[in-house]
Design a protein around this motif. Sequence first.
Motif, mmCIF file in Angstrom:
data_model
loop_
_atom_site.group_PDB
_atom_site.id
_atom_site.type_symbol
_atom_site.label_atom_id
_atom_site.label_comp_id
_atom_site.label_asym_id
_atom_site.label_seq_id
_atom_site.Cartn_x
_atom_site.Cartn_y
_atom_site.Cartn_z
ATOM 1 N N LEU A 46 -17.910 -11.630 1.068
ATOM 2 C CA LEU A 46 -16.898 -10.889 0.314
ATOM 3 C C LEU A 46 -15.702 -11.203 1.093
ATOM 4 C CD1 LEU A 46 -18.690 -7.257 -0.251
ATOM 5 C CD2 LEU A 46 -17.541 -8.836 -2.072
ATOM 6 N N ILE A 47 -14.623 -11.439 0.016
ATOM 7 C CA ILE A 47 -13.299 -11.578 0.585
ATOM 8 C C ILE A 47 -12.292 -10.725 -0.176
ATOM 9 C CG2 ILE A 47 -11.406 -13.207 1.244
ATOM 10 C CD1 ILE A 47 -13.531 -15.286 1.158
ATOM 11 N N LEU A 48 -11.306 -9.897 0.281
ATOM 12 C CA LEU A 48 -10.373 -9.227 -0.147
ATOM 13 C C LEU A 48 -8.860 -9.765 -0.027
ATOM 14 C CD1 LEU A 48 -9.446 -6.776 -1.904
ATOM 15 C CD2 LEU A 48 -9.174 -5.385 0.235
ATOM 16 N N TYR A 49 -8.302 -10.187 -1.170
ATOM 17 C CA TYR A 49 -6.837 -10.553 -0.819
ATOM 18 C C TYR A 49 -6.047 -9.451 -1.083
ATOM 19 C CZ TYR A 49 -8.384 -15.222 -0.585
ATOM 20 O OH TYR A 49 -9.230 -16.662 -0.165
ATOM 21 N N THR A 50 -5.121 -9.189 -0.203
ATOM 22 C CA THR A 50 -4.528 -7.751 -0.312
ATOM 23 C C THR A 50 -2.973 -7.845 0.374
ATOM 24 O OG1 THR A 50 -4.832 -5.425 -0.127
ATOM 25 C CG2 THR A 50 -5.553 -6.706 1.530
ATOM 26 N N ASN A 51 -2.244 -6.848 0.107
ATOM 27 C CA ASN A 51 -1.369 -6.252 0.788
ATOM 28 C C ASN A 51 -1.396 -4.795 1.072
ATOM 29 O OD1 ASN A 51 1.698 -5.491 0.795
ATOM 30 N ND2 ASN A 51 1.898 -7.733 1.350
ATOM 31 N N PRO A 52 -0.950 -4.209 2.208
ATOM 32 C CA PRO A 52 -1.195 -3.110 2.303
ATOM 33 C C PRO A 52 -0.168 -1.909 1.597
ATOM 34 C CG PRO A 52 -0.058 -4.116 4.236
ATOM 35 C CD PRO A 52 -0.729 -5.007 3.456
ATOM 36 N N MET A 53 0.882 -2.666 0.870
ATOM 37 C CA MET A 53 1.837 -1.933 -0.022
ATOM 38 C C MET A 53 1.724 -2.414 -1.536
ATOM 39 S SD MET A 53 3.870 0.196 1.671
ATOM 40 C CE MET A 53 5.269 0.395 0.751
ATOM 41 N N SER A 54 0.191 -2.189 -1.538
ATOM 42 C CA SER A 54 -0.242 -2.625 -2.930
ATOM 43 C C SER A 54 -1.401 -1.788 -3.490
ATOM 44 C CB SER A 54 -0.325 -4.243 -3.082
ATOM 45 O OG SER A 54 -1.840 -4.415 -2.542
ATOM 46 N N ARG A 55 -1.933 -2.171 -4.634
ATOM 47 C CA ARG A 55 -2.982 -1.376 -5.322
ATOM 48 C C ARG A 55 -4.202 -2.041 -4.522
ATOM 49 N NH1 ARG A 55 0.517 -2.074 -9.202
ATOM 50 N NH2 ARG A 55 0.685 -0.270 -10.883
ATOM 51 N N GLY A 56 -3.944 -2.985 -3.531
ATOM 52 C CA GLY A 56 -4.991 -3.530 -2.609
ATOM 53 C C GLY A 56 -5.629 -2.334 -1.757
ATOM 54 N N ARG A 57 -4.902 -0.989 -1.731
ATOM 55 C CA ARG A 57 -5.498 -0.019 -0.846
ATOM 56 C C ARG A 57 -6.565 0.412 -1.544
ATOM 57 N NH1 ARG A 57 -1.145 1.064 3.284
ATOM 58 N NH2 ARG A 57 -2.487 3.224 3.686
ATOM 59 N N ILE A 58 -6.617 0.641 -3.000
ATOM 60 C CA ILE A 58 -7.539 1.061 -3.770
ATOM 61 C C ILE A 58 -9.006 0.154 -3.574
ATOM 62 C CG2 ILE A 58 -8.429 1.621 -5.937
ATOM 63 C CD1 ILE A 58 -5.607 1.734 -7.032
ATOM 64 N N ALA A 59 -8.625 -1.141 -3.549
ATOM 65 C CA ALA A 59 -10.015 -2.109 -3.307
ATOM 66 C C ALA A 59 -10.669 -1.831 -1.925
ATOM 67 C CB ALA A 59 -9.456 -3.652 -3.737
ATOM 68 N N ARG A 60 -9.660 -1.743 -1.074
ATOM 69 C CA ARG A 60 -10.128 -1.419 0.407
ATOM 70 C C ARG A 60 -10.980 -0.347 0.681
ATOM 71 N NH1 ARG A 60 -6.882 -3.792 5.581
ATOM 72 N NH2 ARG A 60 -8.696 -4.659 6.500
ATOM 73 N N TRP A 61 -10.483 0.801 -0.028
ATOM 74 C CA TRP A 61 -11.064 1.873 0.081
ATOM 75 C C TRP A 61 -12.515 1.950 -0.476
ATOM 76 C CZ3 TRP A 61 -9.582 6.968 -2.900
ATOM 77 C CH2 TRP A 61 -10.483 8.000 -2.614
#
Length: 207
Positions: free
Chosen positions: A4-19
């Motif tokens: 499982l790999i999450l491509y994200t940025n902490p100032m984005s909607r990626g915070r939803i996916a990480r939660w």
Amino acid sequence: MEDLILYTNPMSRGRIARWMLEEVGVPYRREVLTFGGTVKSPDYRRTNPMGKVPTLIHGRKIVTECAAVCAYLADAFPQAGLAPPPAERADYYRWLFFAAGPLEAAVTNRALGVKVPEDRRQMVGYGSYENVMDTLEAALSGKTYIATERFTAADVYVGSHLMWGLQFGSIDKRPAFEAYVEHLHSRPAHLRAAELDDADMQELQAS
């Protein structure tokens, strides 16, 4: 287990996916991308042609769009108990995609100063910002969770929208909204995800 790999940025909607990933409780790797930099790189755009985050990779599967990520993870890891049984998913699907459609569109348009004329409201999926807020308030009044008697992926998604909107003023402060997010804020997975994202943000700012 597939990677499982999450491509994200902490100032984005990626915070939803990480939660959501923290709620699922399985190992994953995160790759932090930069806006205007690696998120628009040719290599990444072969994975997500939109050049946006988040993107979830699960083995050979690619999932984009936060509502889809939440629903996918709930189904891919049923042991986490984050989706109701299939026969009981009417409210789960309803509110998950209400937030992805009418709620996000209404909040975004209001933030951009877009005012839909009253005689054109039938042309937009949300009708009016006020109607969306009233509908969501009625759905949450007197309830701990949005879809069932227990926490689900729909709460990750709806809760994230409300947390962000209440924090930055794009969503009205109503008692039902504040009571709902207050309960969600204390979830251990949410606290872990926020701590990890905040650490990534500090690292980006220092680089």
